[in-house]
Write a protein that holds these residues in place. Structure first.
Motif, PDB file in Angstrom:
ATOM      1  N   GLY A 140      17.748 -18.348   4.178  1.00  0.00           N
ATOM      2  CA  GLY A 140      19.040 -18.524   3.528  1.00  0.00           C
ATOM      3  C   GLY A 140      19.229 -19.856   2.847  1.00  0.00           C
ATOM      4  O   GLY A 140      20.177 -20.023   2.070  1.00  0.00           O
ATOM      5  N   THR A 141      18.360 -20.822   3.100  1.00  0.00           N
ATOM      6  CA  THR A 141      18.475 -22.145   2.480  1.00  0.00           C
ATOM      7  C   THR A 141      17.449 -22.297   1.374  1.00  0.00           C
ATOM      8  O   THR A 141      16.249 -22.102   1.603  1.00  0.00           O
ATOM      9  CB  THR A 141      18.264 -23.254   3.528  1.00  0.00           C
ATOM     10  N   GLU A 142      17.900 -22.646   0.173  1.00  0.00           N
ATOM     11  CA  GLU A 142      16.974 -22.880  -0.930  1.00  0.00           C
ATOM     12  C   GLU A 142      16.260 -24.212  -0.722  1.00  0.00           C
ATOM     13  O   GLU A 142      16.895 -25.245  -0.535  1.00  0.00           O
ATOM     14  CB  GLU A 142      17.729 -22.899  -2.255  1.00  0.00           C
ATOM     15  N   ARG A 143      14.926 -24.176  -0.766  1.00  0.00           N
ATOM     16  CA  ARG A 143      14.139 -25.386  -0.579  1.00  0.00           C
ATOM     17  C   ARG A 143      13.519 -25.903  -1.873  1.00  0.00           C
ATOM     18  O   ARG A 143      13.435 -27.108  -2.089  1.00  0.00           O
ATOM     19  CB  ARG A 143      13.026 -25.139   0.437  1.00  0.00           C
ATOM     20  N   LEU A 144      13.045 -24.982  -2.728  1.00  0.00           N
ATOM     21  CA  LEU A 144      12.380 -25.354  -3.972  1.00  0.00           C
ATOM     22  C   LEU A 144      12.780 -24.380  -5.071  1.00  0.00           C
ATOM     23  O   LEU A 144      13.111 -23.216  -4.797  1.00  0.00           O
ATOM     24  CB  LEU A 144      10.857 -25.340  -3.803  1.00  0.00           C
ATOM     25  N   PHE A 145      12.718 -24.867  -6.321  1.00  0.00           N
ATOM     26  CA  PHE A 145      13.150 -24.065  -7.472  1.00  0.00           C
ATOM     27  C   PHE A 145      12.191 -24.311  -8.623  1.00  0.00           C
ATOM     28  O   PHE A 145      11.861 -25.460  -8.926  1.00  0.00           O
ATOM     29  CB  PHE A 145      14.573 -24.476  -7.856  1.00  0.00           C
ATOM     30  N   TRP A 146      11.753 -23.233  -9.296  1.00  0.00           N
ATOM     31  CA  TRP A 146      10.871 -23.319 -10.454  1.00  0.00           C
ATOM     32  C   TRP A 146      11.507 -22.573 -11.630  1.00  0.00           C
ATOM     33  O   TRP A 146      12.086 -21.499 -11.445  1.00  0.00           O
ATOM     34  CB  TRP A 146       9.522 -22.663 -10.186  1.00  0.00           C
ATOM     35  N   GLY A 147      11.355 -23.088 -12.835  1.00  0.00           N
ATOM     36  CA  GLY A 147      11.868 -22.404 -14.017  1.00  0.00           C
ATOM     37  C   GLY A 147      12.550 -23.388 -14.942  1.00  0.00           C
ATOM     38  O   GLY A 147      12.070 -24.510 -15.172  1.00  0.00           O
ATOM     39  N   MET A 148      13.690 -22.975 -15.515  1.00  0.00           N
ATOM     40  CA  MET A 148      14.513 -23.880 -16.303  1.00  0.00           C
ATOM     41  C   MET A 148      15.493 -24.525 -15.333  1.00  0.00           C
ATOM     42  O   MET A 148      16.473 -23.919 -14.917  1.00  0.00           O
ATOM     43  CB  MET A 148      15.252 -23.118 -17.410  1.00  0.00           C
ATOM     44  N   THR A 149      15.191 -25.744 -14.931  1.00  0.00           N
ATOM     45  CA  THR A 149      16.041 -26.429 -13.966  1.00  0.00           C
ATOM     46  C   THR A 149      17.394 -26.763 -14.592  1.00  0.00           C
ATOM     47  O   THR A 149      17.593 -26.624 -15.798  1.00  0.00           O
ATOM     48  CB  THR A 149      15.366 -27.727 -13.475  1.00  0.00           C
ATOM     49  N   TYR A 150      18.315 -27.213 -13.762  1.00  0.00           N
ATOM     50  CA  TYR A 150      19.651 -27.590 -14.220  1.00  0.00           C
ATOM     51  C   TYR A 150      19.536 -28.674 -15.284  1.00  0.00           C
ATOM     52  O   TYR A 150      19.094 -29.790 -15.015  1.00  0.00           O
ATOM     53  CB  TYR A 150      20.463 -28.090 -13.025  1.00  0.00           C
ATOM     54  N   GLN A 151      19.937 -28.336 -16.513  1.00  0.00           N
ATOM     55  CA  GLN A 151      19.838 -29.278 -17.632  1.00  0.00           C
ATOM     56  C   GLN A 151      21.027 -29.103 -18.573  1.00  0.00           C
ATOM     57  O   GLN A 151      21.559 -27.997 -18.717  1.00  0.00           O
ATOM     58  CB  GLN A 151      18.537 -29.064 -18.418  1.00  0.00           C
ATOM     59  N   THR A 152      21.420 -30.201 -19.232  1.00  0.00           N
ATOM     60  CA  THR A 152      22.536 -30.173 -20.180  1.00  0.00           C
ATOM     61  C   THR A 152      22.117 -30.668 -21.557  1.00  0.00           C
ATOM     62  O   THR A 152      22.953 -30.803 -22.450  1.00  0.00           O
ATOM     63  CB  THR A 152      23.697 -31.051 -19.673  1.00  0.00           C
ATOM     64  N   THR A 153      20.842 -30.948 -21.743  1.00  0.00           N
ATOM     65  CA  THR A 153      20.354 -31.460 -23.020  1.00  0.00           C
ATOM     66  C   THR A 153      20.254 -30.343 -24.054  1.00  0.00           C
ATOM     67  O   THR A 153      20.256 -29.159 -23.723  1.00  0.00           O
ATOM     68  CB  THR A 153      18.979 -32.110 -22.831  1.00  0.00           C
ATOM     69  N   ALA A 154      20.139 -30.737 -25.317  1.00  0.00           N
ATOM     70  CA  ALA A 154      20.048 -29.750 -26.389  1.00  0.00           C
ATOM     71  C   ALA A 154      18.788 -28.899 -26.257  1.00  0.00           C
ATOM     72  O   ALA A 154      18.798 -27.697 -26.523  1.00  0.00           O
ATOM     73  CB  ALA A 154      20.072 -30.450 -27.746  1.00  0.00           C
ATOM     74  N   THR A 155      17.692 -29.534 -25.842  1.00  0.00           N
ATOM     75  CA  THR A 155      16.445 -28.813 -25.587  1.00  0.00           C
ATOM     76  C   THR A 155      16.191 -28.803 -24.090  1.00  0.00           C
ATOM     77  O   THR A 155      16.195 -29.855 -23.447  1.00  0.00           O
ATOM     78  CB  THR A 155      15.255 -29.487 -26.304  1.00  0.00           C
ATOM     79  N   ARG A 156      15.973 -27.605 -23.544  1.00  0.00           N
ATOM     80  CA  ARG A 156      15.656 -27.492 -22.117  1.00  0.00           C
ATOM     81  C   ARG A 156      14.161 -27.291 -21.939  1.00  0.00           C
ATOM     82  O   ARG A 156      13.481 -26.769 -22.823  1.00  0.00           O
ATOM     83  CB  ARG A 156      16.391 -26.310 -21.492  1.00  0.00           C
ATOM     84  N   TYR A 157      13.664 -27.681 -20.753  1.00  0.00           N
ATOM     85  CA  TYR A 157      12.235 -27.589 -20.480  1.00  0.00           C
ATOM     86  C   TYR A 157      11.990 -26.878 -19.152  1.00  0.00           C
ATOM     87  O   TYR A 157      12.824 -26.902 -18.249  1.00  0.00           O
ATOM     88  CB  TYR A 157      11.610 -28.990 -20.429  1.00  0.00           C
ATOM     89  N   PHE A 158      10.806 -26.258 -19.056  1.00  0.00           N
ATOM     90  CA  PHE A 158      10.372 -25.685 -17.788  1.00  0.00           C
ATOM     91  C   PHE A 158      10.000 -26.813 -16.820  1.00  0.00           C
ATOM     92  O   PHE A 158       9.514 -27.868 -17.227  1.00  0.00           O
ATOM     93  CB  PHE A 158       9.155 -24.785 -17.983  1.00  0.00           C
ATOM     94  N   GLY A 159      10.223 -26.541 -15.547  1.00  0.00           N
ATOM     95  CA  GLY A 159       9.860 -27.509 -14.532  1.00  0.00           C
ATOM     96  C   GLY A 159      10.186 -26.977 -13.156  1.00  0.00           C
ATOM     97  O   GLY A 159      10.305 -25.763 -12.955  1.00  0.00           O
ATOM     98  N   PHE A 160      10.345 -27.874 -12.197  1.00  0.00           N
ATOM     99  CA  PHE A 160      10.753 -27.456 -10.856  1.00  0.00           C
ATOM    100  C   PHE A 160      11.625 -28.534 -10.244  1.00  0.00           C
ATOM    101  O   PHE A 160      11.691 -29.680 -10.725  1.00  0.00           O
ATOM    102  CB  PHE A 160       9.551 -27.129  -9.961  1.00  0.00           C
ATOM    103  N   ASP A 161      12.321 -28.144  -9.184  1.00  0.00           N
ATOM    104  CA  ASP A 161      13.273 -29.046  -8.541  1.00  0.00           C
ATOM    105  C   ASP A 161      13.030 -29.043  -7.038  1.00  0.00           C
ATOM    106  O   ASP A 161      12.954 -27.987  -6.414  1.00  0.00           O
ATOM    107  CB  ASP A 161      14.701 -28.596  -8.847  1.00  0.00           C
ATOM    108  N   ASP A 162      12.895 -30.239  -6.499  1.00  0.00           N
ATOM    109  CA  ASP A 162      12.705 -30.458  -5.069  1.00  0.00           C
ATOM    110  C   ASP A 162      13.813 -31.400  -4.627  1.00  0.00           C
ATOM    111  O   ASP A 162      13.898 -32.532  -5.126  1.00  0.00           O
ATOM    112  CB  ASP A 162      11.322 -31.072  -4.838  1.00  0.00           C
ATOM    113  N   PRO A 163      14.707 -30.960  -3.735  1.00  0.00           N
ATOM    114  CA  PRO A 163      15.845 -31.808  -3.351  1.00  0.00           C
ATOM    115  C   PRO A 163      15.457 -33.211  -2.910  1.00  0.00           C
ATOM    116  O   PRO A 163      16.228 -34.159  -3.091  1.00  0.00           O
ATOM    117  CB  PRO A 163      16.475 -31.015  -2.203  1.00  0.00           C
ATOM    118  N   ALA A 164      14.267 -33.385  -2.356  1.00  0.00           N
ATOM    119  CA  ALA A 164      13.865 -34.706  -1.886  1.00  0.00           C
ATOM    120  C   ALA A 164      13.523 -35.666  -3.024  1.00  0.00           C
ATOM    121  O   ALA A 164      13.656 -36.884  -2.888  1.00  0.00           O
ATOM    122  CB  ALA A 164      12.660 -34.577  -0.951  1.00  0.00           C
TER     123      ALA A 164
END
Length: 270
Positions: A140-164
């Protein structure tokens, strides 16, 4: 005739795999409607550990993880402001001993690869937050995320997000109305997370587009497909495997039919 057979074998060679390392897969070949409760695909009763007293293994089902309920349309999964979660290890869910979800979980060891195709229908302008991707879920707890991470820029990029450590981006921009093949890796044994976008026959298990050290000891018991509000995404050909090659989504039925037609045409001309 022999030349035709060899030609077809060459065409199919890059896209067919031996499935010994595949853990689970789902092509979303359901009737149209909410995905919650669907149990199709294969391998969703995987068992790494046999816990005495756990329910008899049967396939896990898709659950609504949050927000707008994801739905199946035309043989693919659609998300927009919501997410769908499915456990690796069978119908019995939960972190409490015993459960099928515990039996199928990666317990801070091992390695998994997730392959999926996705298409984002529209991208907003600068200043508007958007995200879409796949997650490793720890009961039930999200640990890692891959794809289009949270972004607000005009161009978005693929990547991943690790809370640490926060987000790590590749140099690959995301385009709207474009179908991508994405492969994510979570490697507990070698302390690494990675991402490939549109891998080809030259890619290997170590040729990722972006990667980083990961030393988390959490479990990985389920996966989630999700996107932010206003970010419509179509997902298909989901595969979970223990090797990179096995995680690469296979071609669609349409592509295979086209290959078959080509082979038949060449036989008629031979």
């Amino acid at each position: 005739m022999r030349n035709t057979v060899l030609l077809l074998a060459g065409l199919l060679a890059p896209v067919f795999h031996i499935h010994a390392a595949v853990i689970a897969m789902d092509g979303f070949d359901y009737t149209n409607g909410p995905v919650a409760g669907r149990t199709g695909g294969s391998g969703w009763n995987n068992q790494f550990v046999d816990e005495v007293g756990a329910p008899v293994q049967s396939p896990s089902d898709w659950d609504v993880d949050f927000g707008n309920a994801p739905a199946v349309a035309a043989g693919a999964l659609a998300t927009n402001g919501g997410g769908a979660r499915r456990e690796f290890g069978g119908a019995g869910e939960g972190s409490a001993f015993p459960s099928n979800e515990r039996e199928g979980a990666f317990r801070g060891t091992g390695r998994w690869f997730l392959g999926v195709t996705l298409r984002i229908d529209a991208l907003s302008g600068a200043g508007t937050a958007q995200w879409a991707g796949v997650s490793s879920i720890d009961f039930g707890t999200e640990r890692l995320f891959w794809g289009m991470t949270y972004q607000t820029t005009a161009t978005r990029y693929f990547g991943f997000d690790d809370p640490a450590y926060g987000a790590t981006l590749s140099s690959i921009p995301v385009a709207a109305n474009t179908t991508y093949m994405m492969v994510a890796m979570l490697d507990f044994d070698n302390d690494r997370i990675a991402l490939w976008v549109d891998p080809d026959e030259n890619d290997t298990q170590s040729s990722y587009d972006v990667s980083r050290t990961y030393t988390g000891t959490n479990w990985s018991s389920a996966v989630r497909l999700a996107s932010s509000s206003g970010t419509g995404v179509i997902w298909d050909n989901l595969r979970i495997a223990t090797t990179f090659a096995e995680a690469v989504p296979e071609p669609s039925a349409t592509a295979l039919a086209a290959l078959g037609f080509l082979a038949a045409s060449r036989r008629r001309r031979a």
